[in-house]
Write a protein that holds these residues in place. Structure first.
Motif, PDB file in Angstrom:
ATOM      1  N   MET A  89      10.600  11.319   3.971  1.00 40.15           N
ATOM      2  CA  MET A  89       9.439  10.558   3.485  1.00 40.15           C
ATOM      3  C   MET A  89       8.485  10.247   4.640  1.00 40.15           C
ATOM      4  SD  MET A  89      11.105   7.808   0.847  1.00 40.15           S
ATOM      5  CE  MET A  89      11.786   8.277  -0.717  1.00 40.15           C
ATOM      6  N   VAL A  90       9.040   9.746   5.741  1.00 39.95           N
ATOM      7  CA  VAL A  90       8.212   9.384   6.898  1.00 39.95           C
ATOM      8  C   VAL A  90       7.494  10.619   7.444  1.00 39.95           C
ATOM      9  CG1 VAL A  90       8.296   8.550   9.290  1.00 39.95           C
ATOM     10  CG2 VAL A  90       9.551   7.335   7.507  1.00 39.95           C
ATOM     11  N   ARG A  91       8.193  11.746   7.506  1.00 42.32           N
ATOM     12  CA  ARG A  91       7.578  12.983   8.008  1.00 42.32           C
ATOM     13  C   ARG A  91       6.522  13.539   7.067  1.00 42.32           C
ATOM     14  NH1 ARG A  91      12.941  13.685   9.443  1.00 42.32           N
ATOM     15  NH2 ARG A  91      13.415  14.992   7.638  1.00 42.32           N
TER      16      ARG A  91
ATOM     17  N   LYS B  31       0.800  -1.225   0.000  1.00 42.23           N
ATOM     18  CA  LYS B  31       0.000   0.000   0.000  1.00 42.23           C
ATOM     19  C   LYS B  31       0.830   1.270   0.000  1.00 42.23           C
ATOM     20  CE  LYS B  31      -1.253   0.955   4.772  1.00 42.23           C
ATOM     21  NZ  LYS B  31      -2.371   1.005   5.696  1.00 42.23           N
ATOM     22  N   TRP B  32       2.142   1.172   0.170  1.00 44.23           N
ATOM     23  CA  TRP B  32       2.975   2.369   0.244  1.00 44.23           C
ATOM     24  C   TRP B  32       3.809   2.636  -1.002  1.00 44.23           C
ATOM     25  CZ3 TRP B  32       1.431   5.592   3.671  1.00 44.23           C
ATOM     26  CH2 TRP B  32       0.836   5.131   4.834  1.00 44.23           C
ATOM     27  N   SER B  33       4.008   1.662  -1.876  1.00 45.27           N
ATOM     28  CA  SER B  33       4.901   1.859  -3.035  1.00 45.27           C
ATOM     29  C   SER B  33       4.469   3.026  -3.909  1.00 45.27           C
ATOM     30  CB  SER B  33       4.995   0.588  -3.877  1.00 45.27           C
ATOM     31  OG  SER B  33       5.788  -0.376  -3.229  1.00 45.27           O
ATOM     32  N   LEU B  34       3.198   3.111  -4.226  1.00 43.84           N
ATOM     33  CA  LEU B  34       2.740   4.199  -5.099  1.00 43.84           C
ATOM     34  C   LEU B  34       2.945   5.556  -4.427  1.00 43.84           C
ATOM     35  CD1 LEU B  34      -0.504   2.571  -6.545  1.00 43.84           C
ATOM     36  CD2 LEU B  34       1.797   2.616  -7.542  1.00 43.84           C
ATOM     37  N   THR B  35       2.773   5.600  -3.113  1.00 45.59           N
ATOM     38  CA  THR B  35       3.019   6.834  -2.363  1.00 45.59           C
ATOM     39  C   THR B  35       4.495   7.197  -2.399  1.00 45.59           C
ATOM     40  OG1 THR B  35       1.146   6.325  -0.924  1.00 45.59           O
ATOM     41  CG2 THR B  35       2.730   7.944  -0.110  1.00 45.59           C
ATOM     42  N   VAL B  36       5.362   6.207  -2.256  1.00 52.04           N
ATOM     43  CA  VAL B  36       6.806   6.455  -2.342  1.00 52.04           C
ATOM     44  C   VAL B  36       7.154   7.018  -3.717  1.00 52.04           C
ATOM     45  CG1 VAL B  36       9.075   5.327  -2.421  1.00 52.04           C
ATOM     46  CG2 VAL B  36       7.485   4.817  -0.557  1.00 52.04           C
ATOM     47  N   TYR B  37       6.552   6.494  -4.766  1.00 55.53           N
ATOM     48  CA  TYR B  37       6.821   7.003  -6.115  1.00 55.53           C
ATOM     49  C   TYR B  37       6.395   8.471  -6.223  1.00 55.53           C
ATOM     50  CZ  TYR B  37       7.082   1.996  -7.268  1.00 55.53           C
ATOM     51  OH  TYR B  37       7.377   0.652  -7.306  1.00 55.53           O
ATOM     52  N   GLN B  38       5.259   8.819  -5.605  1.00 58.89           N
ATOM     53  CA  GLN B  38       4.813  10.218  -5.615  1.00 58.89           C
ATOM     54  C   GLN B  38       5.818  11.110  -4.881  1.00 58.89           C
ATOM     55  OE1 GLN B  38       0.890   9.848  -3.809  1.00 58.89           O
ATOM     56  NE2 GLN B  38      -0.050  10.456  -5.746  1.00 58.89           N
ATOM     57  N   LEU B  39       6.304  10.641  -3.741  1.00 55.26           N
ATOM     58  CA  LEU B  39       7.290  11.412  -2.990  1.00 55.26           C
ATOM     59  C   LEU B  39       8.541  11.650  -3.826  1.00 55.26           C
ATOM     60  CD1 LEU B  39       6.960   9.609   0.457  1.00 55.26           C
ATOM     61  CD2 LEU B  39       6.289  11.971  -0.034  1.00 55.26           C
ATOM     62  N   LEU B  40       9.033  10.606  -4.466  1.00 54.80           N
ATOM     63  CA  LEU B  40      10.237  10.730  -5.294  1.00 54.80           C
ATOM     64  C   LEU B  40      10.006  11.700  -6.444  1.00 54.80           C
ATOM     65  CD1 LEU B  40      11.361   6.998  -5.296  1.00 54.80           C
ATOM     66  CD2 LEU B  40      12.527   8.905  -4.167  1.00 54.80           C
ATOM     67  N   ALA B  41       8.824  11.656  -7.041  1.00 54.12           N
ATOM     68  CA  ALA B  41       8.503  12.570  -8.143  1.00 54.12           C
ATOM     69  C   ALA B  41       8.500  14.026  -7.665  1.00 54.12           C
ATOM     70  CB  ALA B  41       7.147  12.203  -8.742  1.00 54.12           C
ATOM     71  N   ARG B  42       8.215  14.239  -6.385  1.00 55.86           N
ATOM     72  CA  ARG B  42       8.214  15.593  -5.798  1.00 55.86           C
ATOM     73  C   ARG B  42       9.575  15.983  -5.231  1.00 55.86           C
ATOM     74  NH1 ARG B  42       2.356  15.716  -2.731  1.00 55.86           N
ATOM     75  NH2 ARG B  42       1.153  15.336  -4.632  1.00 55.86           N
ATOM     76  N   GLY B  43      10.577  15.129  -5.424  1.00 53.39           N
ATOM     77  CA  GLY B  43      11.923  15.441  -4.967  1.00 53.39           C
ATOM     78  C   GLY B  43      12.191  15.066  -3.518  1.00 53.39           C
ATOM     79  N   ILE B  44      11.279  14.341  -2.899  1.00 50.51           N
ATOM     80  CA  ILE B  44      11.475  13.876  -1.524  1.00 50.51           C
ATOM     81  C   ILE B  44      12.099  12.491  -1.611  1.00 50.51           C
ATOM     82  CG2 ILE B  44      10.339  13.299   0.654  1.00 50.51           C
ATOM     83  CD1 ILE B  44       8.143  15.350  -0.176  1.00 50.51           C
ATOM     84  N   ASN B  45      13.415  12.420  -1.381  1.00 53.02           N
ATOM     85  CA  ASN B  45      14.117  11.163  -1.618  1.00 53.02           C
ATOM     86  C   ASN B  45      14.903  10.639  -0.411  1.00 53.02           C
ATOM     87  OD1 ASN B  45      16.095  13.083  -1.641  1.00 53.02           O
ATOM     88  ND2 ASN B  45      16.863  12.596  -3.672  1.00 53.02           N
ATOM     89  N   ARG B  46      14.770  11.302   0.717  1.00 51.52           N
ATOM     90  CA  ARG B  46      15.446  10.840   1.937  1.00 51.52           C
ATOM     91  C   ARG B  46      14.416  10.186   2.849  1.00 51.52           C
ATOM     92  NH1 ARG B  46      19.410  15.325   4.073  1.00 51.52           N
ATOM     93  NH2 ARG B  46      20.232  13.508   5.165  1.00 51.52           N
ATOM     94  N   PRO B  47      14.764   9.021   3.412  1.00 53.07           N
ATOM     95  CA  PRO B  47      13.786   8.260   4.208  1.00 53.07           C
ATOM     96  C   PRO B  47      13.131   9.047   5.343  1.00 53.07           C
ATOM     97  CG  PRO B  47      15.718   6.921   3.789  1.00 53.07           C
ATOM     98  CD  PRO B  47      16.027   8.299   3.292  1.00 53.07           C
TER      99      PRO B  47
END
Length: 115
Positions: free
Chosen positions: A47-49, A28-44
């Motif tokens: 991401m959690v915050r 359930k989190w992979s697609l959200t992680v992809y959205q974060l990366l697309a927005r330039g959020i790439n540090r764990p």
């Protein structure tokens, strides 16, 4: 009557790629992680915050799974304090394009079914 040689064999589904799509959609989190990366959020930590309900443990499992498939890569910097970032691989970009196409297909199915 002479038997004709058959030209085709039964076509099988692509096992590894089908399992990959199923696994990623099942997380359930992979697609959200992809959205974060697309927005330039790439540090764990960032991401959690950035996402309500996402924990470090679950994020690490998700990132590991995506790295195992070759979708993401982990970049470690030799700094103090240590810095880790994640990036989409070339293969991951191709995979995400397929996911986008699946979403478009679902939208079309929904329109055709009046949803």
């Amino acid at each position: 009557m002479k038997a004709e040689k058959k030209m085709l064999l039964r076509k099988s589904p692509p096992k590894k790629s089908a399992r990959m799509v199923e696994t990623i959609y099942g997380c359930k989190w992979s697609l959200t992680v992809y959205q974060l990366l697309a927005r330039g959020i790439n540090r764990p930590g960032e991401m959690v915050r950035s996402v309500e309900g996402l924990t470090t443990k679950v994020l690490n499992e998700c990132l590991r799974r995506n790295m195992d498939f070759g979708i993401l890569e982990r970049i470690s910097y030799a700094e103090i304090p240590p810095r880790v970032e994640y990036e989409v691989t070339v293969f991951g970009g191709k995979f995400m394009k397929i996911l986008e196409d699946l979403e478009k297909l679902q939208e079309e199915i929904d329109r055709l079914q009046g949803h």
